[in-house]
Design an enzyme around this catalytic site. Sequence first.
Site, mmCIF file in Angstrom:
data_model
loop_
_atom_site.group_PDB
_atom_site.id
_atom_site.type_symbol
_atom_site.label_atom_id
_atom_site.label_comp_id
_atom_site.label_asym_id
_atom_site.label_seq_id
_atom_site.Cartn_x
_atom_site.Cartn_y
_atom_site.Cartn_z
ATOM 1 N N GLN A 103 15.838 6.741 -24.280
ATOM 2 C CA GLN A 103 15.311 5.828 -25.303
ATOM 3 C C GLN A 103 16.352 5.650 -26.409
ATOM 4 O OE1 GLN A 103 10.870 6.989 -26.086
ATOM 5 N NE2 GLN A 103 11.923 8.766 -25.274
ATOM 6 N N VAL A 105 19.778 4.641 -28.413
ATOM 7 C CA VAL A 105 20.654 3.468 -28.419
ATOM 8 C C VAL A 105 22.073 3.868 -28.843
ATOM 9 C CG1 VAL A 105 18.759 1.840 -28.836
ATOM 10 C CG2 VAL A 105 19.906 2.881 -30.802
ATOM 11 N N ASP A 106 22.332 5.188 -28.921
ATOM 12 C CA ASP A 106 23.597 5.653 -29.495
ATOM 13 C C ASP A 106 24.766 5.679 -28.513
ATOM 14 O OD1 ASP A 106 23.111 8.015 -27.983
ATOM 15 O OD2 ASP A 106 22.174 9.028 -29.682
ATOM 16 N N HIS A 121 15.887 1.254 -24.311
ATOM 17 C CA HIS A 121 15.702 0.600 -25.622
ATOM 18 C C HIS A 121 16.975 -0.118 -26.078
ATOM 19 C CE1 HIS A 121 12.055 3.328 -26.899
ATOM 20 N NE2 HIS A 121 11.748 2.430 -25.992
ATOM 21 N N CYS A 152 29.234 -19.864 -31.569
ATOM 22 C CA CYS A 152 28.440 -21.100 -31.557
ATOM 23 C C CYS A 152 27.772 -21.343 -32.906
ATOM 24 C CB CYS A 152 27.395 -21.068 -30.441
ATOM 25 S SG CYS A 152 25.970 -20.011 -30.817
ATOM 26 N N THR A 190 11.934 14.191 -26.915
ATOM 27 C CA THR A 190 11.181 12.996 -27.292
ATOM 28 C C THR A 190 9.793 13.396 -27.766
ATOM 29 O OG1 THR A 190 10.290 10.852 -26.606
ATOM 30 C CG2 THR A 190 10.538 12.512 -24.870
ATOM 31 N N SER A 191 9.298 12.672 -28.784
ATOM 32 C CA SER A 191 7.957 12.985 -29.294
ATOM 33 C C SER A 191 6.887 12.487 -28.320
ATOM 34 C CB SER A 191 7.749 12.383 -30.682
ATOM 35 O OG SER A 191 8.039 11.006 -30.662
ATOM 36 N N ASN A 215 11.896 20.961 -25.834
ATOM 37 C CA ASN A 215 11.624 20.456 -27.175
ATOM 38 C C ASN A 215 11.219 21.650 -28.045
ATOM 39 O OD1 ASN A 215 10.408 19.042 -29.464
ATOM 40 N ND2 ASN A 215 10.229 17.258 -28.120
HETATM 41 P P1 OAD Z 1 11.351 11.078 -32.256
HETATM 42 O O1 OAD Z 1 12.107 11.156 -33.522
HETATM 43 O O2 OAD Z 1 9.981 10.484 -32.288
HETATM 44 O O3 OAD Z 1 11.210 12.517 -31.609
HETATM 45 C C1 OAD Z 1 12.292 13.391 -31.502
HETATM 46 C C2 OAD Z 1 11.834 14.623 -30.762
HETATM 47 O O4 OAD Z 1 12.960 15.464 -30.573
HETATM 48 C C3 OAD Z 1 10.775 15.449 -31.484
HETATM 49 O O5 OAD Z 1 9.716 15.751 -30.591
HETATM 50 C C4 OAD Z 1 11.534 16.712 -31.902
HETATM 51 O O6 OAD Z 1 10.702 17.881 -31.908
HETATM 52 C C5 OAD Z 1 12.584 16.798 -30.826
HETATM 53 N N1 OAD Z 1 13.828 17.523 -31.205
HETATM 54 C C6 OAD Z 1 14.410 17.623 -32.427
HETATM 55 N N2 OAD Z 1 15.551 18.324 -32.348
HETATM 56 C C7 OAD Z 1 15.713 18.667 -31.039
HETATM 57 C C8 OAD Z 1 16.702 19.396 -30.311
HETATM 58 N N3 OAD Z 1 17.788 19.912 -30.906
HETATM 59 N N4 OAD Z 1 16.534 19.539 -28.975
HETATM 60 C C9 OAD Z 1 15.450 19.013 -28.341
HETATM 61 N N5 OAD Z 1 14.491 18.335 -28.980
HETATM 62 C C10 OAD Z 1 14.613 18.146 -30.309
HETATM 63 O O7 OAD Z 1 12.285 10.296 -31.215
HETATM 64 P P2 OAD Z 1 11.903 9.580 -29.847
HETATM 65 O O8 OAD Z 1 10.791 10.265 -29.148
HETATM 66 O O9 OAD Z 1 13.171 9.381 -29.114
HETATM 67 O O10 OAD Z 1 12.272 3.291 -30.630
HETATM 68 O O11 OAD Z 1 11.381 8.180 -30.367
HETATM 69 C C11 OAD Z 1 11.033 7.214 -29.435
HETATM 70 C C12 OAD Z 1 11.326 5.849 -29.995
HETATM 71 O O12 OAD Z 1 10.693 5.688 -31.266
HETATM 72 C C13 OAD Z 1 12.794 5.594 -30.311
HETATM 73 O O13 OAD Z 1 13.536 5.197 -29.191
HETATM 74 C C14 OAD Z 1 12.715 4.484 -31.313
HETATM 75 C C15 OAD Z 1 11.646 5.081 -32.187
HETATM 76 O O14 OAD Z 1 10.972 4.238 -33.028
HETATM 77 C C16 OAD Z 1 12.659 2.091 -31.048
HETATM 78 O O15 OAD Z 1 13.369 1.938 -32.023
HETATM 79 C C17 OAD Z 1 12.134 0.987 -30.205
#
Ligand code: OAD
Length: 247
Positions: A103, A105-106, A121, A152, A190-191, A215
């Site tokens: 997910q 974009v980096d 994403h 353009c 991921t959350s 996580n």
């Molecule tokens: P979140 O910021 O919602 O969740 C990050 C998760 O990583 C959390 O569950 C943390 O507990 C966990 N975490 C933190 N540090 C960690 C580590 N060192 N090792 C392992 N886990 C760790 O990010 P995403 O779930 O990626 O979408 O968010 C999903 C989407 O929501 C993103 O792609 C973005 C955002 O809004 C868009 O912009 C469309």
Amino acid sequence: MEANSIPTELSEILKKARRVVAITGAGISAESGVPTFRGKDGLWKSFRAEDLATPWAFERDPALVWKWYDWRRGLIAKARPNAGHLALAEMEKRYPEFTLITQNVDGLHRKAGSHKVIEIHGNLWRVRCTAEEKIFYLEDVPLPEIPPHCSCGALVRPDVVWFGESLNPMLIQESQRALATCDLLFVVGTSGIVQPVASFPAIAKQSGAYIVEINPEPTPISAIASISLKGKSGEILPELLKTQSIQ
Ligand code: OAD
């Protein structure tokens, strides 16, 4: 977690698996210094997604949206892949089939050497013309012009998925195909609350895959995970790799 404390069942699964999928979120890049979205210092604590990451926000104030994306590009430009990204790149080499669905974009998975990456994403370094759908790459940080324009004359936008937008259906299909046939799924950093990716682990579960969540915090995915490894992906993934000389 150290390699010798990995449960026997898991080390057997790691050795025997053939078709493997990993889903990653912002947490995998946290140890590279890239902010997550929902943690204590997460981006959505200081910024409102509605003002910055929706098509309506871009229509209203493209310069504001671009300033925010340019700031994030600046942070990411300094970031290097961490041990978690590198372990996943190594797994791609070791397993006969390995698909990485991110997910993020980096672009750090590709920098780490992963090739089979579905950037569901989008990618912060890729932009597209709002008139012609032409895709190109902007490497300069900061941008010479904000908001940037295509030759353009139309505005260009980051080639990322914003709230309220659909994901690329081909990438969803490709992900679903890999998930429906995998025997091992990693869900990392991921959350697990943003759709449709939040529902992806259920597809693998239905087809009988073993699900390893990595996580530091529990998430909605924990309920269907076969095992939840609590900790940082940059520490746990390299340990899993050590036990994983494939049979
Ligand atoms: P979140 O910021 O919602 O969740 C990050 C998760 O990583 C959390 O569950 C943390 O507990 C966990 N975490 C933190 N540090 C960690 C580590 N060192 N090792 C392992 N886990 C760790 O990010 P995403 O779930 O990626 O979408 O968010 C999903 C989407 O929501 C993103 O792609 C973005 C955002 O809004 C868009 O912009 C469309």
